[in-house]
Scaffold this active site. Sequence first.
Site, mmCIF file in Angstrom:
data_model
loop_
_atom_site.group_PDB
_atom_site.id
_atom_site.type_symbol
_atom_site.label_atom_id
_atom_site.label_comp_id
_atom_site.label_asym_id
_atom_site.label_seq_id
_atom_site.Cartn_x
_atom_site.Cartn_y
_atom_site.Cartn_z
ATOM 1 N N LYS A 185 2.110 -9.991 -7.545
ATOM 2 C CA LYS A 185 1.919 -10.500 -6.184
ATOM 3 C C LYS A 185 1.627 -11.995 -6.120
ATOM 4 O O LYS A 185 1.885 -12.639 -5.091
ATOM 5 C CB LYS A 185 0.786 -9.736 -5.505
ATOM 6 C CG LYS A 185 1.088 -8.284 -5.190
ATOM 7 C CD LYS A 185 1.964 -8.161 -3.966
ATOM 8 C CE LYS A 185 2.055 -6.728 -3.479
ATOM 9 N NZ LYS A 185 2.868 -6.598 -2.261
ATOM 10 N N SER A 210 -3.892 -3.876 0.236
ATOM 11 C CA SER A 210 -4.735 -2.879 -0.425
ATOM 12 C C SER A 210 -5.377 -3.425 -1.688
ATOM 13 O O SER A 210 -6.147 -2.728 -2.340
ATOM 14 C CB SER A 210 -3.908 -1.635 -0.767
ATOM 15 O OG SER A 210 -2.873 -1.972 -1.679
ATOM 16 N N GLU A 263 9.336 5.466 -6.290
ATOM 17 C CA GLU A 263 8.237 5.709 -5.363
ATOM 18 C C GLU A 263 7.437 6.930 -5.809
ATOM 19 O O GLU A 263 7.982 7.830 -6.460
ATOM 20 C CB GLU A 263 8.765 5.993 -3.950
ATOM 21 C CG GLU A 263 9.391 4.808 -3.249
ATOM 22 C CD GLU A 263 9.766 5.134 -1.814
ATOM 23 O OE1 GLU A 263 9.204 4.512 -0.900
ATOM 24 O OE2 GLU A 263 10.631 6.007 -1.604
ATOM 25 N N GLY A 309 4.833 9.237 -1.190
ATOM 26 C CA GLY A 309 5.137 8.037 -0.413
ATOM 27 C C GLY A 309 6.603 7.666 -0.500
ATOM 28 O O GLY A 309 6.957 6.590 -0.997
ATOM 29 N N ASP A 319 8.886 6.836 1.723
ATOM 30 C CA ASP A 319 9.435 6.265 2.954
ATOM 31 C C ASP A 319 10.723 5.476 2.719
ATOM 32 O O ASP A 319 11.651 5.528 3.526
ATOM 33 C CB ASP A 319 8.386 5.386 3.654
ATOM 34 C CG ASP A 319 7.844 4.293 2.755
ATOM 35 O OD1 ASP A 319 7.232 4.638 1.723
ATOM 36 O OD2 ASP A 319 8.021 3.108 3.068
ATOM 37 N N SER A 330 4.363 -3.526 -12.762
ATOM 38 C CA SER A 330 4.036 -4.459 -11.679
ATOM 39 C C SER A 330 2.590 -4.935 -11.658
ATOM 40 O O SER A 330 2.295 -5.954 -11.031
ATOM 41 C CB SER A 330 4.396 -3.846 -10.323
ATOM 42 O OG SER A 330 3.710 -2.637 -10.113
#
Length: 321
Positions: free
Chosen positions: A56, A81, A207, A211, A213, A307
């Site tokens: 990030k 989060s 995923e 979750g 989506d 990640s």
Amino acid sequence: MTNPLPVTLDDVQDAAARLKGVAHRTPVLRSRTLDAMTGTRAFLKCENFQRIGAFKFRGAYNAISRLSPDQLAKGIAAYSSGNHAQAVALAARELGGTAVILMPEDTPASKVAATRGYGAEIVTYDRYTGDRDAIGRALAAERGLALIPPYDHPHVIAGQGTAALELIEEAGELDALLVPVGGGGLIAGSATAAKGLLANVRVIGVEPEAGDDTKRSLEAGERVAIPVPRTIADGQAADIPGELTFSVNRRLVDEIVLVGDDEIRAAMRLAFERLKIVIEPSGASALAALLAGRITPVPQRVGVIISGGNIDARRFAEICA
């Protein structure tokens, strides 16, 4: 006529130049044991060694570094989060600004402490009843802050894509690239880099089962909302893909596969015991998919983005026991 994508390979390469000497060029790990277990040659891009412990920082710094001096002086808002929170807090501090971060009440304590440690002010909300985007935008408007969202921003997406750019520069040709998917920023940037550099690469998102989506959205051809997922992979607990990220991923991502929490645990344990690295649940999902045999046909050479590694010792022990 097809609309142009909001992020291009040139944008990712420009972000890489901006991040040079600021973000870490994280290692690419190889393991004969892992290759033997999976029947492929795997190249693990270890963003658990990135600044703040996750990819990030790349997107946050790329976006914040482009703000005007006036915007930077007024301050930055974000919602997260945990990992984007830390990234924005650190990037703001590095660039001489301040940050106010909206975080879920149940955010792991280690991520809250780290975000505060970088100098940010924290405001909390209930992730299961509150709309973080609406709350975050209202907070930014009320205080006159520049809002840097965790994924739905072209400069954030371009910055995240530099992880895949570096991986490809080091590993060379890849038949497939496995990327964890939450809001979709990492895979959107990674797919932009990979598809721009490699002619035949398959970009596969991963995923958690709870979750899914993005998988549902790609199958439906439009963004689909789901209840806020309950999974150990808190960084992937998105309920709907971002608008910008979905516009990229629907055109560049070849497939989404799902992994269960137990498979994520197994990947975390293997990474710790055999590869000697600590990975948080969200960071382990792409590795979990490879280990669980979700990728068919099995690629000869596969890149796997790890990640992040932001998890405290007690939580790691609880999950991996």
